[in-house]
Design a protein around this motif. Structure first.
Motif: not given
Length: 676
Positions: A315-319, A494-498, A572-575, A634-639
């Motif tokens: 989840t951290l930004k790649p360099e 992910a943009p939500d939950r944790k 379960e919603d985190d998986i 894609e619902p998580l904003g991921l390509k």
């Protein structure tokens, strides 16, 4: 209460000593009085303060610098102090006069005093500034309201010609190396020189000397005296004071109102036999005459905590992205280049002359970092696998502000679980009210009831546990042929939950997908179309042996699922379950490998995912497995970008994640702010 030191006076003699401002001298007057003494009086110069106690404070009707005759008892104690440093040696005086019954004088005890201020200081409040006499400089406390100085392991390399870890060299060869060390300041105030025979000494215990080294400046940088210029000319700029061979070393007293910089170098990370805490002491030594060693009359102490090695999650930004170039991975490499470029990150390619045919970049190294209030830099952890890439982390990555550390088992045989595809870290989590703002390390081991299973080397596990700030979790990965946790799990932002999702390989989800294709009339659609492994959905679903194998695999993954939910505080919603099947290999002890390219074994670059192209059944010209992955991500904003690694990686028992690695931006959260 100020620290006190017992001082012996003798009737008929003059005693000379150094007094350290902020302390008290304690004199038992009964012990130093003549035998027939019944009374005493005290006189001193205005620079000296005293008080007398004899079970209770003695009244002082005259006050100031004179005490009229008082009754002497066995409990009469004189306490002496001074408020400021002396300008000259022996410039202050106190005398005690002893009397008999009729006030006849039996003798005098005279004390000449030289007052000095001494303070050994560190950055105890962790703001990057070495403050004077912080009351917490000799202790450590975790948390945002905590205290204690921090020390980096000097594990990068400033060398240009002969590459070596900086801490392997017991000299400071480049001034730039000092920024990786922690500053310690010796502040003194007093006369131009100490009385003859007195000196200042730094010292450390033998056990702590294994972990640190101390250098000092060769003189007073603020001085332009001939003495300092000569020191600069004939001595090293930063002489070594303490190491494991020299547990004590003299430091010069510079005179007047002075401060001398010292530089503390960490030489090993916390480990099983080292909790990371190091004490350094400064003592004022008093001479005892010829042929006798000096004795300490004052000691100041400071404490450092060696900074841990910290991993970085997906989840951290790649360099920077790292991959290998081999004779047969041109298609893979082209796709990686395109993905990294479009994502806006750097790509570093390890060519074949360096990798020697070893393409498994993830398995050789794990990127992390070390951090302090004054400096932070990346540190690569080199795995003990030692295949073709074994020289890459040291020869290529190690350099200025890029550190290196490794652990290698002496009494254990290295196995596949020692590769770092078997080492991951979660994003930050909160579990039962306890927060892990740097996440938790994940390692794969043998099932607890397995007597002959493979495990990650104990020295590596011990190292990871000793860092404390990312408390490890043991997962069961020995059921896999290669045996790495990245074969059945990963994390994506992910943009939500944790702020993330845990992705798990799921044979159950795979069979549900293929059953749905059958029900919709696509049973003839083929996996691996055009390849020798080609098989239809109907043929796949009718293979009862393969189904039984995947029931076993699902049980193994479910065991890990329960551990991850408990230890990471997940619902379960985190998986998200990914449709991936496995196949057991009887030649490898019925251990499992992905049946088709393992989509969970992906490269995560922010919102862009590099996913192994699964070569699933084609439905209306589109791979059904790719369609399912897009619908989940894609619902998580991921390509999703699917990368063909079939021949160059998958058939060699690995996939995209195994063949790549990412150095990421460190956490903003500082490790010393953790509540441990």
């Amino acid at each position: 209460m100020n620290p006190s030191r017992t001082l012996r006076l003798e009737s008929g003699q003059t005693t000379k000593t150094i007094y350290v401002v902020g302390t008290e001298l304690r004199v038992n007057l009964y012990r130093c009085a003549p035998l027939q003494c019944k009374l005493f009086s005290i006189k001193c110069t205005p620079t000296v303060q005293f008080r007398v106690e004899a079970g209770a404070p003695v009244n002082d009707p005259d006050g100031g610098s004179f005490l009229s005759p008082q009754v002497l008892t066995k409990n009469t104690v004189l306490f002496i102090s001074m408020k400021a440093a002396s300008d000259l040696v022996n410039d202050s005086k106190l005398s005690v006069r002893f009397y008999g019954n009729k006030l006849n004088v039996l003798g005098n005890a005279v004390l000449h005093l030289t007052a000095v201020e001494i303070s050994l200081d560190v950055d105890a409040d962790r703001d990057g500034i070495v403050e004077k006499n912080n009351p917490n400089k000799a202790s450590w406390k975790w948390g945002p309201n905590g205290h204690g100085a921090i020390l980096l392991v000097n594990c990068d390399s400033e060398s240009i010609f002969n590459k070596e870890l900086d801490y392997e060299n017991e000299e400071v060869t480049r001034v730039s190396d000092l920024k990786d060390m922690s500053k310690m300041i010796l502040r003194t105030r007093g006369p131009a020189a100490l009385p003859e025979g007195y000196k200042l000494s730094l010292h450390i215990s033998k056990s702590h000397a294994e972990s640190v080294r101390v250098f000092r400046t060769s003189g007073n940088p603020q001085s332009s005296t001939l003495k300092y210029l000569l020191l600069k000319l004939f001595m090293k700029d930063y002489p070594l004071v303490l190491n494991k061979e020299h547990l004590a070393g003299e430091v010069p007293y510079l005179g007047g109102d002075s401060q001398q910089e010292l530089f503390v170098e960490g030489i090993r990370f916390p480990d099983k036999d080292f909790d990371g805490l190091v004490n350094i002491n400064l003592s004022l030594l008093e001479p005892n005459g010829q042929d006798f060693p000096e004795t300490p009359i004052y000691t100041d102490k400071v404490l450092f905590h060696v900074a841990p090695w910290i991993m970085t999650p997906n989840t951290l930004k790649p360099e920077e992205v790292f991959v290998c170039s081999t004779s047969d991975n041109e298609v893979f490499l082209k796709a990686i280049k395109s993905l990294v470029k479009s994502s806006g990150y750097k790509l570093k390619i390890c060519h074949e002359y360096m990798n020697r045919g070893d393409r498994w970049m993830q398995d050789e190294i794990e990127f992390g970092y070390t951090d302090s209030p004054h400096q932070k830099f990346p540190v690569v952890l080199d795995s003990p696998r030692d295949r073709g890439l074994k020289d890459f982390p040291y020869n290529v990555l190690l350099g200025p502000d890029f550190g290196y550390v490794t652990r290698y088992p002496v009494d254990e045989r290295v196995n596949s679980l020692d590769s770092f595809g078997n080492l991951e870290v979660s994003p930050p989590v909160t579990v039962n009210g306890k927060t892990y703002p740097l996440g938790r390390i994940l390692i794969g081991v043998a099932f607890p009831t397995t007597a002959k299973g493979r495990n990650m080397a104990k020295v590596v596990q011990d190292f990871l546990w000793a860092q404390k700030v990312q408390e490890p979790i043991a997962l069961y990965s020995d059921w896999l042929d290669v045996g790495h946790v990245d074969e059945f799990m990963t994390f994506v932002p992910a943009p939500d939950r944790k702020g993330f999702r845990l992705l798990l390989a799921s044979p159950d989800s795979g069979y549900k997908l293929f059953k749905s294709l059958q029900d919709k009339g696509h049973g003839n659609a083929k996996l691996f179309e055009g390849k020798e492994e080609e098989i239809s959905v109907d043929q796949l679903m009718s293979d009862e042996g393969l189904r039984a194998e995947n029931v076993y695999v699902q049980n193994c993954i479910d065991w890990n699922r329960d551990v991850l939910k408990k230890e990471l505080g997940l619902d379960e919603d985190d998986i998200i379950d990914l449709p991936i099947l496995f196949k057991l290999d009887s030649k490898q002890g019925n251990r499992a490998g992905a049946y088709y390219p393992d989509m969970v074994n992906m490269l995560v670059l922010g919102q862009n995912l590099g996913i192994p192209k699964p070569f699933g059944p084609q439905v209306n010209g589109t791979c059904a497995l790719e369609t399912e992955m897009r619908s989940l991500m894609e619902p998580l904003g991921l390509k999703c970008t699917f990368i063909d690694d079939f021949a160059s990686y998958h058939k060699l028992n690995g996939d995209v994640h195994c063949g790549s690695n990412v150095r990421r931006k460190p956490f903003e959260h500082r490790w010393w702010d953790l509540e441990l």
